[in-house]
Design a protein around this motif. Structure first.
Motif, short mmCIF file in Angstrom:
data_model
loop_
_atom_site.label_atom_id
_atom_site.label_comp_id
_atom_site.label_asym_id
_atom_site.label_seq_id
_atom_site.Cartn_x
_atom_site.Cartn_y
_atom_site.Cartn_z
N GLU A 8 6.30 -11.79 13.37
CA GLU A 8 6.12 -11.97 11.94
C GLU A 8 6.91 -10.92 11.15
O GLU A 8 7.09 -9.79 11.61
CB GLU A 8 4.64 -11.86 11.57
CG GLU A 8 3.77 -12.97 12.13
CD GLU A 8 2.35 -12.88 11.61
OE1 GLU A 8 2.06 -11.95 10.84
OE2 GLU A 8 1.55 -13.75 11.99
N PRO A 9 7.38 -11.29 9.95
CA PRO A 9 8.02 -10.29 9.09
C PRO A 9 7.03 -9.19 8.72
O PRO A 9 5.85 -9.45 8.44
CB PRO A 9 8.42 -11.10 7.85
CG PRO A 9 8.45 -12.52 8.31
CD PRO A 9 7.40 -12.63 9.36
N ALA A 10 7.51 -7.96 8.72
CA ALA A 10 6.66 -6.81 8.46
C ALA A 10 6.47 -6.58 6.97
O ALA A 10 7.32 -6.92 6.15
CB ALA A 10 7.28 -5.57 9.10
N ASP A 11 5.35 -5.97 6.64
CA ASP A 11 5.12 -5.45 5.29
C ASP A 11 5.68 -4.04 5.24
O ASP A 11 5.15 -3.13 5.87
CB ASP A 11 3.62 -5.46 4.98
CG ASP A 11 3.32 -5.00 3.56
OD1 ASP A 11 4.23 -4.46 2.89
OD2 ASP A 11 2.17 -5.17 3.12
N GLU A 12 6.78 -3.86 4.52
CA GLU A 12 7.43 -2.55 4.44
C GLU A 12 7.01 -1.78 3.19
O GLU A 12 7.72 -0.89 2.74
CB GLU A 12 8.94 -2.72 4.50
CG GLU A 12 9.41 -3.40 5.78
CD GLU A 12 10.92 -3.51 5.86
OE1 GLU A 12 11.60 -2.47 5.87
OE2 GLU A 12 11.41 -4.66 5.93
#
Length: 299
Positions: free
Chosen positions: A94-98
């Motif tokens: 999944e795309p990360a929360d940066e």
């Protein structure tokens, strides 16, 4: 140029092979420009125009799997755990929360079977990998995907994420990365499925994000790096850490990841020199130099 639909030819017919290597910066501001609809603004037009030939080439030469070398930016690996080399073996990432929410990009679909095979082979070749079954991927991986594939509803290829620590010293040397690329090529070529694989090296080029030299960009050094990556990668691999820091800034060390991809090309193992498909260099993107190459293996 060979399409992804053509049956790959390998030294051992029916095995996977690396058909090309792709090199690209992964500047987070590029992702923000895409996400916020700013790609047609005058500042960004020259950069995105430079990747248009690459997007067309990718449509014509789409692989089954991308082995994507990148660095995590304290997203999945903070200072509590810092693997030097880590391979993602999950079915999806999944795309990360940066810090401002996950990027609005598709989930990355993995290839657990090939990833596990590569891990087994490379570890048996005396490279210590961290095997990661739960990994969120940040802009280091997703920005190059956008640059090569645009913004589809789903990524059209499977991806094996391969993290390299270039954030916290000690970081691996260029020679170690170059040798690792050779081990990865041997691993992929021993996989007994006829997969078309590309290997990507991401990060760089010259940039520094802090201190008195913040904003440093060294266009001449960057372009010499591109010249040498094409023509003399084994010699380029001998460049010391201190030269990267002195000439390309503290974050310029990310370029050792390009040496992993270059080490996996056929000429390094005695094959023919690769074909240069596209070369692009642009400054600035935010406060970073952007470099890009596509090299095809030749039969």
């Amino acid at each position: 140029m060979e399409s992804a639909q053509a049956a790959p030819k390998t030294a051992a017919q029916g095995h996977a092979r690396i058909t090309a290597s792709v090199y690209s910066s992964h500047v987070p501001a590029i992702g923000a420009a895409i996400d916020m609809g700013k790609t047609e603004e005058p500042y960004w037009v020259p950069l995105f125009k430079g990747f248009e030939p690459s997007k067309q080439w990718m449509k014509d030469n789409r692989p089954d799997v991308v082995f994507l070398v990148y660095n995590d930016h304290a997203t999945s690996f903070d200072l509590g755990v810092i693997p030097t080399f880590a391979i993602g073996t999950a079915a999806e990432f999944e795309p990360a929360d940066e810090g401002y929410g996950p990027r609005p990009v598709p989930k990355v679909k993995g290839h657990p079977e090939l990833a596990s095979h590569i891990a087994q082979s490379v570890i048996q070749q005396d490279f210590d990998l961290t095997i990661v079954n739960d990994l969120k991927v940040d802009h280091g991986l997703t920005v190059p995907m956008n640059l090569m594939f645009g913004s589809p509803d789903a990524w059209p290829v499977q991806v094996i994420p391969f993290h390299v620590n270039v954030v916290q010293y000690p970081v691996p040397s260029g020679q170690r990365c170059f040798a690792l690329g050779q081990a990865i090529r041997r691993a992929i070529e021993s996989y007994d499925q006829p997969l078309n694989v590309q290997i990507w090296g991401t990060g760089g080029m010259s940039h520094q994000l802090q201190g008195p030299r913040a904003g440093l960009i060294n266009k001449d050094w960057d372009n010499r790096f591109l010249d040498r990556l094409i023509a003399e990668p084994a010699e380029l691999a001998k460049v010391s850490h201190i030269e990267y820091v002195r000439e390309a800034g503290s974050e310029g060390i990310e370029l050792v990841m390009w040496l992993i991809a270059r080490g996996a090309m056929a000429d390094v193992a005695g094959g023919k020199p690769p074909k240069l498909v596209h070369r692009f260099f642009h400054v600035p993107a935010s406060n970073t130099a952007v470099g890009h190459l596509i090299l095809e293996n030749t039969l």
